[in-house]
Scaffold this motif. Structure first.
Motif, PDB file in Angstrom:
ATOM      1  N   VAL A  99       0.792  -1.276  -0.035  1.00  0.00           N
ATOM      2  CA  VAL A  99       0.054  -0.160   0.012  1.00  0.00           C
ATOM      3  C   VAL A  99       1.006   1.388  -0.034  1.00  0.00           C
ATOM      4  N   GLU A 100       0.301   2.341  -0.705  1.00  0.00           N
ATOM      5  CA  GLU A 100       0.923   3.448  -0.696  1.00  0.00           C
ATOM      6  C   GLU A 100       0.852   4.253   0.501  1.00  0.00           C
ATOM      7  N   ILE A 101       2.146   4.338   1.234  1.00  0.00           N
ATOM      8  CA  ILE A 101       1.842   5.262   2.619  1.00  0.00           C
ATOM      9  C   ILE A 101       2.012   6.943   2.352  1.00  0.00           C
ATOM     10  N   GLU A 102       2.673   7.440   1.434  1.00  0.00           N
ATOM     11  CA  GLU A 102       2.986   8.666   1.232  1.00  0.00           C
ATOM     12  C   GLU A 102       3.474   9.065  -0.096  1.00  0.00           C
ATOM     13  N   THR A 103       3.040  10.159  -0.593  1.00  0.00           N
ATOM     14  CA  THR A 103       3.636  10.650  -1.720  1.00  0.00           C
ATOM     15  C   THR A 103       4.688  11.632  -1.816  1.00  0.00           C
ATOM     16  N   ILE A 104       5.850  11.388  -2.269  1.00  0.00           N
ATOM     17  CA  ILE A 104       6.934  12.222  -2.434  1.00  0.00           C
ATOM     18  C   ILE A 104       6.706  13.652  -3.022  1.00  0.00           C
ATOM     19  N   THR A 105       6.305  13.120  -4.576  1.00  0.00           N
ATOM     20  CA  THR A 105       6.278  13.987  -5.437  1.00  0.00           C
ATOM     21  C   THR A 105       5.659  13.512  -6.758  1.00  0.00           C
ATOM     22  N   GLN A 106       4.744  14.260  -7.457  1.00  0.00           N
ATOM     23  CA  GLN A 106       4.305  14.203  -8.634  1.00  0.00           C
ATOM     24  C   GLN A 106       5.335  14.147  -9.779  1.00  0.00           C
ATOM     25  N   VAL A 107       5.372  13.166 -10.901  1.00  0.00           N
ATOM     26  CA  VAL A 107       6.228  12.963 -11.843  1.00  0.00           C
ATOM     27  C   VAL A 107       5.661  13.220 -12.951  1.00  0.00           C
ATOM     28  N   THR A 108       6.457  13.932 -14.087  1.00  0.00           N
ATOM     29  CA  THR A 108       6.059  14.077 -15.469  1.00  0.00           C
ATOM     30  C   THR A 108       7.409  14.351 -16.074  1.00  0.00           C
ATOM     31  N   SER A 109       7.399  14.206 -17.476  1.00  0.00           N
ATOM     32  CA  SER A 109       8.683  14.128 -18.179  1.00  0.00           C
ATOM     33  C   SER A 109       8.991  15.638 -18.533  1.00  0.00           C
ATOM     34  N   ARG A 110      10.172  15.945 -18.338  1.00  0.00           N
ATOM     35  CA  ARG A 110      10.659  17.518 -18.718  1.00  0.00           C
ATOM     36  C   ARG A 110      11.528  17.572 -20.117  1.00  0.00           C
ATOM     37  N   LEU A 111      11.622  18.656 -20.754  1.00  0.00           N
ATOM     38  CA  LEU A 111      12.472  18.943 -21.777  1.00  0.00           C
ATOM     39  C   LEU A 111      13.640  19.695 -21.038  1.00  0.00           C
ATOM     40  N   VAL A 112      14.769  19.169 -20.990  1.00  0.00           N
ATOM     41  CA  VAL A 112      16.050  19.819 -20.461  1.00  0.00           C
ATOM     42  C   VAL A 112      17.058  20.134 -21.650  1.00  0.00           C
ATOM     43  N   VAL A 113      17.938  21.085 -21.574  1.00  0.00           N
ATOM     44  CA  VAL A 113      18.472  21.449 -22.380  1.00  0.00           C
ATOM     45  C   VAL A 113      20.070  22.037 -21.782  1.00  0.00           C
ATOM     46  N   ASN A 114      21.240  21.659 -22.802  1.00  0.00           N
ATOM     47  CA  ASN A 114      22.377  22.018 -22.198  1.00  0.00           C
ATOM     48  C   ASN A 114      22.567  23.640 -22.246  1.00  0.00           C
ATOM     49  N   LYS A 115      23.328  23.714 -21.105  1.00  0.00           N
ATOM     50  CA  LYS A 115      23.462  25.318 -20.737  1.00  0.00           C
ATOM     51  C   LYS A 115      24.423  25.930 -21.980  1.00  0.00           C
ATOM     52  N   ALA A 116      25.630  25.235 -22.371  1.00  0.00           N
ATOM     53  CA  ALA A 116      26.326  26.042 -23.579  1.00  0.00           C
ATOM     54  C   ALA A 116      25.513  25.860 -24.683  1.00  0.00           C
ATOM     55  N   ALA A 117      24.694  25.042 -24.908  1.00  0.00           N
ATOM     56  CA  ALA A 117      24.106  24.982 -26.429  1.00  0.00           C
ATOM     57  C   ALA A 117      22.784  26.133 -26.278  1.00  0.00           C
ATOM     58  N   MET A 118      22.490  26.286 -25.242  1.00  0.00           N
ATOM     59  CA  MET A 118      21.130  27.276 -24.943  1.00  0.00           C
ATOM     60  C   MET A 118      21.977  28.939 -25.461  1.00  0.00           C
ATOM     61  N   LYS A 119      23.157  28.891 -25.091  1.00  0.00           N
ATOM     62  CA  LYS A 119      23.987  30.179 -25.787  1.00  0.00           C
ATOM     63  C   LYS A 119      24.135  29.992 -27.151  1.00  0.00           C
ATOM     64  N   MET A 120      25.061  28.926 -27.613  1.00  0.00           N
ATOM     65  CA  MET A 120      25.768  28.847 -28.848  1.00  0.00           C
ATOM     66  C   MET A 120      24.518  28.616 -29.825  1.00  0.00           C
ATOM     67  N   LYS A 121      23.548  27.955 -29.525  1.00  0.00           N
ATOM     68  CA  LYS A 121      22.662  27.607 -30.577  1.00  0.00           C
ATOM     69  C   LYS A 121      21.246  28.089 -30.352  1.00  0.00           C
ATOM     70  N   ASN A 122      21.238  29.495 -29.646  1.00  0.00           N
ATOM     71  CA  ASN A 122      20.010  29.884 -29.221  1.00  0.00           C
ATOM     72  C   ASN A 122      18.801  29.997 -30.053  1.00  0.00           C
ATOM     73  N   ALA A 123      19.236  30.523 -31.179  1.00  0.00           N
ATOM     74  CA  ALA A 123      18.006  30.716 -32.121  1.00  0.00           C
ATOM     75  C   ALA A 123      17.159  29.297 -32.240  1.00  0.00           C
ATOM     76  N   ALA A 124      18.230  28.401 -32.725  1.00  0.00           N
ATOM     77  CA  ALA A 124      17.516  26.959 -33.035  1.00  0.00           C
ATOM     78  C   ALA A 124      16.775  26.392 -31.946  1.00  0.00           C
ATOM     79  N   ILE A 125      17.319  26.537 -30.681  1.00  0.00           N
ATOM     80  CA  ILE A 125      16.850  26.079 -29.548  1.00  0.00           C
ATOM     81  C   ILE A 125      15.404  26.760 -29.169  1.00  0.00           C
ATOM     82  N   GLN A 126      15.468  28.046 -29.255  1.00  0.00           N
ATOM     83  CA  GLN A 126      14.270  28.715 -28.954  1.00  0.00           C
ATOM     84  C   GLN A 126      13.196  28.662 -30.018  1.00  0.00           C
ATOM     85  N   ASN A 127      13.444  28.173 -31.072  1.00  0.00           N
ATOM     86  CA  ASN A 127      12.621  27.992 -32.143  1.00  0.00           C
ATOM     87  C   ASN A 127      11.907  26.419 -32.060  1.00  0.00           C
TER      88      ASN A 127
END
Ligand code: PRT
Ligand code: MG
Length: 211
Positions: free
Chosen positions: A170-198
């Motif tokens: 039996v479930e006795i406690e919920t720690i957190t709700q979970v969904t999938s997230r989009l994650v982005v590399n920090k350097a790529a966010m700078k270097m490839k900003n236009a393509a990533i923003q798009n």
């Protein structure tokens, strides 16, 4: 044109990502059951198919520019090295503490033993509650541990609850709700900003989230 690489994992996340990728014209153009790197229908975007727990690492080191990964995996990894711009709302479940129906504590003397694939999240959770527990790291089938006396509690993902129920837990406690997230590399966010923003804007349109 800027080339982008997206890390995905086989299993639930891939299954639930495919319809989204399809709507963006990024469906795999190759055998996703065999290939680990697959081109997409968009020649500027390729896909990596890896284990769920490896997605944050690939993105953190820039081997992939973006990734799709469960919040459970991100929390366990410690996500501060990555941007997490969007909740895709897919592969929804929760991370919970569960015990045998008869209750967690067989003898009341020793510390509770908690079996989990998520030792970091589990450690933080019980520390916040001020409870001393012994954590046993497993790589799967956590539901078995209480049945065979390996652990008193488990910390595991629950979707329908069917697996817990089938194993007399039996479930006795919920720690957190979970969904999938989009994650982005920090350097790529700078270097490839236009393509990533798009790309983020396109994802936002199909999931109804914010870019
Ligand atoms: O391949 P590897 O062993 O490395 O990873 P994996 O087997 O965990 O991959 P996968 O594809 O099963 O899970 C990847 C991600 O899917 C997780 O990190 C979560 O973010 C997400 N997800 C969503 C889930 C579930 N729902 C889920 N229900 N992952 C696992 N489960 C398990 C749950 O632990 C239980 O044992 O599915 C079982 C059935 O759940 P019930 O409650 O519906 O019976
Ligand atoms: Mg698996």
């Amino acid at each position: 044109m800027t080339q982008l690489t997206i890390a995905l994992s086989k299993g639930r996340i891939l299954e639930e990502s495919l319809p989204l990728l399809g709507r963006l014209g990024l469906e795999p153009a190759g055998d996703i059951d065999r290939l680990l790197r697959v081109p997409s229908k968009d020649r500027n975007v390729s896909l990596l198919i890896i284990r769920p727990a490896d997605v944050p690492t690939y993105v953190e080191y820039g081997a992939a520019d973006l990734g799709i990964v469960g919040k459970d995996v991100l929390m366990e990894h410690g996500g501060s090295a990555l941007y997490e711009p969007m909740d895709l709302g897919i592969a929804r479940c929760r991370l919970s503490v569960a015990a045998k129906k008869e209750g967690p504590r067989p003898d009341g003397v020793r510390r509770l033993r908690v079996a989990t694939k998520y030792p970091e999240i589990t450690r933080r959770h019980f520390a916040e509650k001020g409870e001393q527990v012994e954590i046993i790291k497993l790589y799967g089938s956590m539901e078995l541990a209480p049945l065979v006396g390996l652990a008193d509690l488990i910390v595991d993902l629950v979707a329908t609850g069917g697996t817990l129920k089938a194993n007399g837990l039996v479930e006795i406690e919920t720690i957190t709700q979970v969904t999938s997230r989009l994650v982005v590399n920090k350097a790529a966010m700078k270097m490839k900003n236009a393509a990533i923003q798009n790309l983020l804007a396109q994802f936002a349109e199909v999931v109804g989230g914010k870019p």
